[in-house]
Design an enzyme around this catalytic site. Structure first.
Site, PDB file in Angstrom:
ATOM      1  NE  ARG A   1       9.574  -0.430   0.026  1.00 49.07           N
ATOM      2  CZ  ARG A   1      10.393  -0.858  -0.948  1.00 49.07           C
ATOM      3  NH1 ARG A   1      10.980  -2.031  -0.855  1.00 49.07           N
ATOM      4  NH2 ARG A   1      10.629  -0.120  -2.001  1.00 49.07           N
TER       5      ARG A   1
ATOM      6  CE  LYS B   1      11.879  -7.789   3.406  1.00 54.64           C
ATOM      7  NZ  LYS B   1      11.199  -7.024   2.356  1.00 54.64           N
TER       8      LYS B   1
ATOM      9  NE  ARG C   1      23.592  -5.337 -12.036  1.00 52.39           N
ATOM     10  CZ  ARG C   1      24.473  -4.641 -12.748  1.00 52.39           C
ATOM     11  NH1 ARG C   1      25.408  -5.264 -13.407  1.00 52.39           N
ATOM     12  NH2 ARG C   1      24.427  -3.328 -12.771  1.00 52.39           N
TER      13      ARG C   1
HETATM   14  C1  BTN Z   1       8.219  -5.125   3.242  1.00 55.52           C
HETATM   15  O1  BTN Z   1       7.646  -5.335   2.165  1.00 55.52           O
HETATM   16  O2  BTN Z   1       9.392  -5.412   3.414  1.00 55.52           O
HETATM   17  C2  BTN Z   1       7.471  -4.452   4.370  1.00 55.52           C
HETATM   18  C3  BTN Z   1       6.768  -5.448   5.239  1.00 55.52           C
HETATM   19  C4  BTN Z   1       5.961  -4.816   6.374  1.00 55.52           C
HETATM   20  C5  BTN Z   1       5.125  -5.835   7.113  1.00 55.52           C
HETATM   21  C6  BTN Z   1       4.517  -5.269   8.353  1.00 55.52           C
HETATM   22  S1  BTN Z   1       3.848  -6.510   9.417  1.00 55.52           S
HETATM   23  C7  BTN Z   1       3.122  -5.276  10.417  1.00 55.52           C
HETATM   24  C8  BTN Z   1       2.557  -4.238   9.471  1.00 55.52           C
HETATM   25  N1  BTN Z   1       1.242  -4.619   9.024  1.00 55.52           N
HETATM   26  C9  BTN Z   1       1.226  -4.882   7.720  1.00 55.52           C
HETATM   27  O3  BTN Z   1       0.227  -5.247   7.075  1.00 55.52           O
HETATM   28  N2  BTN Z   1       2.439  -4.686   7.188  1.00 55.52           N
HETATM   29  C10 BTN Z   1       3.386  -4.266   8.180  1.00 55.52           C
END
Ligand code: BTN
Length: 327
Positions: free
Chosen positions: A124, A189, A324
């Site tokens: 994201r 995470k 926080r």
């Molecule tokens: C995030 O930022 O938390 C979302 C991460 C999403 C990663 C997955 S891996 C499979 C799919 N292909 C990608 O390029 N991104 C998603």
């Protein structure tokens, strides 16, 4: 001219090494019909993908840990019978991004693409997603609704709920959601979801849901991930195979998408509330125009995060939320 090594050339070597035992370089090279120098090149290429391979003079090479490769047929066969026929499952040894591949793919939804390794995994907010070979799940599902469902902006939250519920069904409880759909375990995470969508000329709505789930990740370089992270093997102990994980998550996603198309976010709202890591806690939300601080008060029916700043209740549609600690 030096040719770059194709995944097809590397896969047989990986399959042989997958047992985690030592394999003599001379035997590996002979079986592949290549020179020792060419074998060394293949080993180096796999190491570049993030495969942990040990080499020792006199013994040859082995994987640091045995590896069960992703297997499209096993994943499809483990889906509930009602989904087995309509869904196509493919696995690639390496690709740029499973989301990008499915966004560019033509007809054939619902279709699923998994990769053992991504060279340009995307997260994201334009971030990169660290995607070493064979350690994790990188999986995307493309789905088309004949028309736009209600409150499609809340789909990321419903996808997070479906993923957390799939993990709980596999006896991997304790996964919470940090708005909109980060999967957290403890205070780190565990995974994230990237949803991309587009309207079709026919009026249909096509979405690609992509999941990156850390399963058995070791030693990611500090520069590769900019926040505390964890992996299923650390937060849950015994972990099912990645094929079983993928099938269970897909089954939950497919049920969720069918229901979301008919009923929108409403059937998932109370489960989101229970999984919501930030509810009632002090948060900071980073927005392009600056930061907003306040107490998180859950989400509304569109999936927006509600933050009580003390002066007003702000609706946050997109941004990065951090807890926080001194609340
Ligand atoms: C995030 O930022 O938390 C979302 C991460 C999403 C990663 C997955 S891996 C499979 C799919 N292909 C990608 O390029 N991104 C998603």
């Amino acid at each position: 001219m030096a040719r770059s090594l194709s995944a097809a050339a590397l896969l047989p070597l990986l399959r042989t090494l997958a047992d985690g035992a030592w394999h003599s370089g001379a035997v590996l090279a002979r079986e592949a019909g290549i020179t020792r120098a060419a074998l060394a090149k293949r080993v180096r290429k796999l190491q570049q993908w993030g495969v942990a391979i040990e080499t020792q003079p006199g013994r040859g090479c082995r994987l640091a840990q045995p590896l069960e490769l992703l297997d499209a047929a096993r994943i499809r066969d483990a889906l509930p019978a009602a989904w087995r026929d309509p869904v196509t499952v493919r696995v690639l040894p390496s690709t740029d991004s499973t989301n990008s591949q499915l966004m560019a793919a033509g007809a054939g939804d619902p279709q699923v693409l998994l990769a053992e390794h991504q060279t340009a995994g995307r997260g994201r907010q334009g971030r990169a997603w660290h995607s070493p070979f064979g350690a994790n799940l990188y999986m995307s599902l493309a789905w088309t609704w004949p028309q736009w469902p209600a409150a499609v902006t809340a789909l990321p939250l419903a996808a997070g709920v479906a993923t957390a519920q799939a993990l709980a069904a596999l006896a991997l409880p304790g996964v919470r959601l940090k708005w909109p759909n980060d999967l957290w375990c403890g205070d780190a995470k565990l995974g994230g979801i990237l949803i991309e969508q587009r309207g079709e000329a026919s009026g249909a709505c096509r979405v690609v849901i992509g999941l990156g789930l850390n399963v058995a990740m070791r030693g990611a370089p500090a520069t590769a991930i900019d926040q505390p992270w964890t992996t299923l093997t650390d937060c849950a102990g015994t972990v099912p195979s990645r094929n079983a994980l993928a099938a269970r998550i897909l089954a939950h996603w497919l049920d969720m998408l069918e229901r979301f198309g008919a009923e929108g976010f409403a059937p998932f709202a109370s489960a989101f509330r229970e999984l919501d890591l930030t509810h009632g806690r002090a948060v900071t939300v980073r927005l392009p125009e600056g930061s907003v601080g306040g107490i998180a008060r859950g989400v509304d029916g569109t999936g927006a995060l509600l933050v009580d700043t003390g002066e007003a209740q702000r609706r946050i549609f997109s941004g990065d939320v951090s807890l926080r600690l001194a609340s």
